[in-house]
Scaffold this motif. Sequence first.
Motif, mmCIF file in Angstrom:
data_model
loop_
_atom_site.group_PDB
_atom_site.id
_atom_site.type_symbol
_atom_site.label_atom_id
_atom_site.label_comp_id
_atom_site.label_asym_id
_atom_site.label_seq_id
_atom_site.Cartn_x
_atom_site.Cartn_y
_atom_site.Cartn_z
ATOM 1 N N LEU A 99 0.814 -1.215 0.000
ATOM 2 C CA LEU A 99 0.000 0.000 0.000
ATOM 3 C C LEU A 99 0.846 1.262 0.000
ATOM 4 O O LEU A 99 0.441 2.297 -0.552
ATOM 5 C CB LEU A 99 -0.947 0.004 1.211
ATOM 6 C CG LEU A 99 -2.122 -0.971 1.148
ATOM 7 C CD1 LEU A 99 -2.921 -0.944 2.440
ATOM 8 C CD2 LEU A 99 -3.027 -0.625 -0.021
ATOM 9 N N THR A 100 2.031 1.210 0.626
ATOM 10 C CA THR A 100 2.873 2.419 0.640
ATOM 11 C C THR A 100 3.330 2.766 -0.778
ATOM 12 O O THR A 100 3.442 3.949 -1.142
ATOM 13 C CB THR A 100 4.099 2.211 1.546
ATOM 14 O OG1 THR A 100 4.822 1.050 1.101
ATOM 15 C CG2 THR A 100 3.662 2.014 2.999
ATOM 16 N N GLU A 101 3.612 1.724 -1.607
ATOM 17 C CA GLU A 101 4.013 1.984 -2.980
ATOM 18 C C GLU A 101 2.827 2.484 -3.815
ATOM 19 O O GLU A 101 2.959 3.381 -4.645
ATOM 20 C CB GLU A 101 4.590 0.707 -3.607
ATOM 21 C CG GLU A 101 5.865 0.224 -2.954
ATOM 22 C CD GLU A 101 6.973 1.269 -3.026
ATOM 23 O OE1 GLU A 101 7.083 1.924 -4.089
ATOM 24 O OE2 GLU A 101 7.707 1.443 -2.038
ATOM 25 N N LEU A 102 1.635 1.890 -3.582
ATOM 26 C CA LEU A 102 0.440 2.332 -4.312
ATOM 27 C C LEU A 102 0.092 3.782 -3.978
ATOM 28 O O LEU A 102 -0.340 4.548 -4.845
ATOM 29 C CB LEU A 102 -0.760 1.433 -3.973
ATOM 30 C CG LEU A 102 -0.859 0.115 -4.732
ATOM 31 C CD1 LEU A 102 -2.008 -0.715 -4.183
ATOM 32 C CD2 LEU A 102 -1.052 0.356 -6.224
ATOM 33 N N LEU A 103 0.297 4.154 -2.711
ATOM 34 C CA LEU A 103 -0.050 5.513 -2.301
ATOM 35 C C LEU A 103 0.860 6.540 -2.960
ATOM 36 O O LEU A 103 0.458 7.686 -3.187
ATOM 37 C CB LEU A 103 0.010 5.634 -0.772
ATOM 38 C CG LEU A 103 -0.643 6.880 -0.166
ATOM 39 C CD1 LEU A 103 -2.131 6.915 -0.521
ATOM 40 C CD2 LEU A 103 -0.481 6.911 1.344
ATOM 41 N N LYS A 104 2.076 6.134 -3.289
ATOM 42 C CA LYS A 104 2.960 7.046 -4.007
ATOM 43 C C LYS A 104 2.412 7.327 -5.411
ATOM 44 O O LYS A 104 2.526 8.438 -5.924
ATOM 45 C CB LYS A 104 4.365 6.456 -4.103
ATOM 46 C CG LYS A 104 5.090 6.359 -2.772
ATOM 47 C CD LYS A 104 6.460 5.709 -2.949
ATOM 48 C CE LYS A 104 7.187 5.559 -1.605
ATOM 49 N NZ LYS A 104 8.488 4.874 -1.771
ATOM 50 N N ALA A 105 1.862 6.277 -6.022
ATOM 51 C CA ALA A 105 1.311 6.446 -7.372
ATOM 52 C C ALA A 105 -0.034 7.161 -7.353
ATOM 53 O O ALA A 105 -0.390 7.862 -8.307
ATOM 54 C CB ALA A 105 1.166 5.075 -8.046
ATOM 55 N N TYR A 106 -0.778 6.972 -6.256
ATOM 56 C CA TYR A 106 -2.107 7.601 -6.138
ATOM 57 C C TYR A 106 -2.196 8.309 -4.781
ATOM 58 O O TYR A 106 -2.858 7.833 -3.849
ATOM 59 C CB TYR A 106 -3.209 6.548 -6.260
ATOM 60 C CG TYR A 106 -3.238 5.848 -7.596
ATOM 61 C CD1 TYR A 106 -3.913 6.414 -8.677
ATOM 62 C CD2 TYR A 106 -2.585 4.629 -7.780
ATOM 63 C CE1 TYR A 106 -3.940 5.774 -9.917
ATOM 64 C CE2 TYR A 106 -2.602 3.993 -9.010
ATOM 65 C CZ TYR A 106 -3.278 4.565 -10.079
ATOM 66 O OH TYR A 106 -3.304 3.940 -11.292
ATOM 67 N N LEU A 115 -6.474 3.003 5.323
ATOM 68 C CA LEU A 115 -5.960 1.665 5.639
ATOM 69 C C LEU A 115 -4.578 1.756 6.294
ATOM 70 O O LEU A 115 -4.296 1.065 7.289
ATOM 71 C CB LEU A 115 -5.881 0.825 4.361
ATOM 72 C CG LEU A 115 -7.228 0.387 3.768
ATOM 73 C CD1 LEU A 115 -7.020 -0.255 2.403
ATOM 74 C CD2 LEU A 115 -7.943 -0.585 4.713
ATOM 75 N N LEU A 116 -3.696 2.585 5.740
ATOM 76 C CA LEU A 116 -2.363 2.741 6.334
ATOM 77 C C LEU A 116 -2.448 3.325 7.742
ATOM 78 O O LEU A 116 -1.689 2.932 8.637
ATOM 79 C CB LEU A 116 -1.495 3.622 5.435
ATOM 80 C CG LEU A 116 -0.981 2.948 4.154
ATOM 81 C CD1 LEU A 116 -0.355 3.981 3.230
ATOM 82 C CD2 LEU A 116 0.035 1.853 4.496
ATOM 83 N N ALA A 117 -3.375 4.258 7.918
ATOM 84 C CA ALA A 117 -3.542 4.836 9.258
ATOM 85 C C ALA A 117 -3.999 3.775 10.253
ATOM 86 O O ALA A 117 -3.719 3.870 11.465
ATOM 87 C CB ALA A 117 -4.552 5.983 9.205
ATOM 88 N N GLY A 118 -4.708 2.744 9.769
ATOM 89 C CA GLY A 118 -5.160 1.657 10.647
ATOM 90 C C GLY A 118 -4.150 0.538 10.786
ATOM 91 O O GLY A 118 -4.486 -0.513 11.359
ATOM 92 N N GLY A 119 -2.961 0.720 10.262
ATOM 93 C CA GLY A 119 -1.920 -0.293 10.404
ATOM 94 C C GLY A 119 -1.875 -1.315 9.292
ATOM 95 O O GLY A 119 -1.066 -2.247 9.325
ATOM 96 N N MET A 120 -2.752 -1.209 8.304
ATOM 97 C CA MET A 120 -2.752 -2.140 7.173
ATOM 98 C C MET A 120 -1.641 -1.752 6.191
ATOM 99 O O MET A 120 -1.331 -0.582 6.033
ATOM 100 C CB MET A 120 -4.109 -2.110 6.449
ATOM 101 C CG MET A 120 -5.300 -2.306 7.363
ATOM 102 S SD MET A 120 -5.337 -3.949 8.055
ATOM 103 C CE MET A 120 -6.823 -3.870 9.033
ATOM 104 N N ARG A 121 -1.096 -2.800 5.492
ATOM 105 C CA ARG A 121 -0.020 -2.461 4.560
ATOM 106 C C ARG A 121 -0.076 -3.263 3.262
ATOM 107 O O ARG A 121 0.308 -2.754 2.212
ATOM 108 C CB ARG A 121 1.339 -2.682 5.219
ATOM 109 C CG ARG A 121 2.482 -2.319 4.293
ATOM 110 C CD ARG A 121 3.792 -2.194 4.986
ATOM 111 N NE ARG A 121 4.852 -1.867 4.063
ATOM 112 C CZ ARG A 121 6.129 -1.708 4.403
ATOM 113 N NH1 ARG A 121 6.481 -1.860 5.689
ATOM 114 N NH2 ARG A 121 7.040 -1.413 3.496
#
Length: 695
Positions: A99-106, A115-121
Motif C-alpha cells: 500500500l505504501t508503494e500504491l499511495l505514491k502512485a495515487y 488503511l495505512l492509518a489503521g496499520g494495514m499495509r
Amino acid sequence: MPDQDDSLLLYINEAIATTRDKDTLFRNVTEKLRLIFPFDAITILTLDADHQYRRVFLRDYLGEVQLPYMTGNKPSQMPVENTPIETFIRQPHLQQFDLTELLKAYPDFQPFESLLAGGMRYLTVVPLRTSGRLVGLLSLVAHRRPDFSPSDGDLLEKIGSLVAVAVTNALAFEDIARRQQETAMQLALNNALLSIKERGELFRTIATEINRVVPCDYFGVRVRLLTTPGRAFAEFGKDAAGHFVALDENRWDDLPNAEAARQAAADLFSKPGFYVGDNFDELAKHYDLMRYIREQRGTQSVLYAPLDVHDEQTATLILSSKDPFAFTEETLALMLNLVPQIQLAVQNVFAFEQIEALRAQLEQEKTYLLDEINTTGKFEDFVGSSTVMQQVQVRIAQVAPTDTTVLVTGETGTGKELVARAIHNLSTRKERALIKLNCAALPAQLIESELFGHEKGAFTGAHDRRIGKFELADGGTIFLDEIGELPLDLQAKLLRVLQEKEFERIGGRRVIPTDARVIAATNRVLEDEVSAGRFRADLYYRLNVVPVRLPALRERPEDIEPLVRHFLDRLSRKLAKPVRGLRERDLRALRQYTWPGNVRELEHVLEQAVIVSQGAFLEFAGFSATRTPTAKPTDAAPLKTLKNQERDHILAALQRTGGRVSGPNGAAVLLDINPKTLEARMKKLGIRRTVGVEE
C-alpha cells in the motif's frame, strides 16, 4: 491441502445454491476465507458493464461485515478513472501490492490513507469473473505480508469465480427489488394524484415516495415565466428526523445578489441532467448559486428534470443530496419516466388553486352583488330637478361609458356612493361587481390587506390567503370612499395600481394584473390636503381626471320638498307606518334649516318622525324649535374659514345627538365619518364632548 481446498470450494458452492439470505451467505463466506487465508479486512467492489464506475458491495473489517446493498439505500457509484482500480482491472489474475508503494502512485486516494492509518499495509486483489466477464474485484488487506503459494493463488481465483456468481445473483435480486420498489412508488404517486388536492401535502407525499427509491436531501419543483429566474412551487428539505418539511422561499436572503445568481443558473433547469463529484465541483466554480448551496447547505450533487406545464412558463423537478455520488444515469432515467406524473401533479394543483380562487372570488362577489341588488343606482334615484343636480346627471352620463377614473367630491351625506353606483350601472362594466371600501372605516394597518389581499402567514393572524378588493373588482369597478383618509404609504401603492394596473398581495411575490375602474370620493378639499403634505400631488392628479362635485342640500332648497315626499313614501312602506300629512310650517322649517348632514340627515329626521308620529300629521319632535333658520348671506358678510366652518359643522352634529360621538345615534354616523377620526378632529378644533362647551 487439496482436501481442505476442495471442501472450501464445495462449501461456498453449496452456500450459494442453498442460502437465500444474502447477509448470512456473505458472512459465512468471509468467515471460511479467514480460516484459510490470513487477512484483516475484505472488500468486494462491483463494476458497471463499461468498467467506468465502481461501488462498494461488501466491506468486512476484522469480522464486522457490512453489506451496503442491504441498507435500503443504493450505494454510491464512484468513477474508476484516475484511481488504482484502473490498474487492478487490467490484470487478469490475482495481484499483490504494498500500500505504501500504491499511495505514491495515487497520493489522493483516500481509502489507502485510511488503511495505512489503521496499520494495514498489504493488499491482495482477486478478479471476480463469471462467464468470462469481469463483474468486480475482491480485495484482501493484512498487517503482514501474506505468503501465497501458486496453489493458494489458484484457489483464491476459483473462490473469486464462485463469489462472482454470488455477487451477480445478489445484484439480480437487488435489481428485482428495486424495480418492485419503483413500481410501488409509481402506484403511490398515482394514488396521491387521485386523492390529494392541497399543494403542500401532495408534493410532500411525492417527495417522500421518491426518496424511498432515490434518497435525496432536497426535493423541489420550481416554475418560471420564460423571462424570469423562477419561483418556488413546492420545495422540501429533510429535517433532523429525516422527514420532509416545507422550505421558506426567503432562505436565499443571505446570498448576495440572489436574483442575479438564480437567473444565471436558470439555464441549468432547462435540460435534464445530473452533476456529481468533480462535475458538481466544476458547477460550483461557475455558478454562485451552486457554490452557495455547497457551502451553506452541504449539497454535493444535483439532478434536474424539466417539466412541460404551460405555454408561457416552464417548470423543473430538482433533487439534491449531500452524497457526492447520489445520482446516476439510471436515476436520471427513472426521474424522466416520472416526469408525466409530476407534470400532471403541477397542472392539477394549478387548476385546483385557480378553481378555489375563482370560487372564493365568486362567493365574495355574491355578497357584494346581493347588497347591490337593493341599492342599484340609476338617475331616478337622484330626486330633485334643480339646475345643479341636472348638471351632475349630465356629467355622470358623459363619463359613465368610459373607463376613466372619477373623483366624486362633496360634503358628507350628499350621496357620493349613489353617484358611484350610477356611473357603474351605466357603464360597460355593469355585469361585474361594484366593490366598495371606506378608507376611514379601517385601521391603517388593515387597509392594505383589504385593498390588495394577503398570503397565508404574511403576518400574525393571517391564517388563510385573502383576496383583496382590487382582485375582486377585476373587470368591474372599485369605489374608494373617503380617499382623503388613506395613509401616505398606501397612497404610493394605490398610485402604482393606477399607473401600472398591477399589484402584489402582502407576503406574496406574484404580480397580479388588475382591470378595475377606480371611482374615488372624499368630503375633504384635496387641494388643501396636497398643500399641507397629507396627500400626494401625483395621486391627486391621477384621481382627478373627471371630477364630479355634488352640491350641498342648502345649495338646492327647491329639492327639499321632492326629497321629503320621496323619503316619506319609502320610509312609510319600509316601517309599515301609515302615510301622514305634512304641515306647511314644518315644511317651511325644513327648507330654512342649513342641513350640515345634507340628504342623509334629512332622511334620518324623516325616519324619526315616521316612527314617533301618532296623529294625522308628522311630528318632528321640536324640530322647528331646535333649529335656527339660515340667514341669507349678504355680499358684505365675511366668509368663514374652512376650519371655522368645520368646527360649526361638528358642533351642529353634536347638538343634534346630545353630545354623543359614537354609536348608532352618534355624531359620527350623522357626519358619515369614523368615530376615531371625528374625535381627533374635535381635539384639534378644541371641541369637548359636552355640546356647546369649548376648550
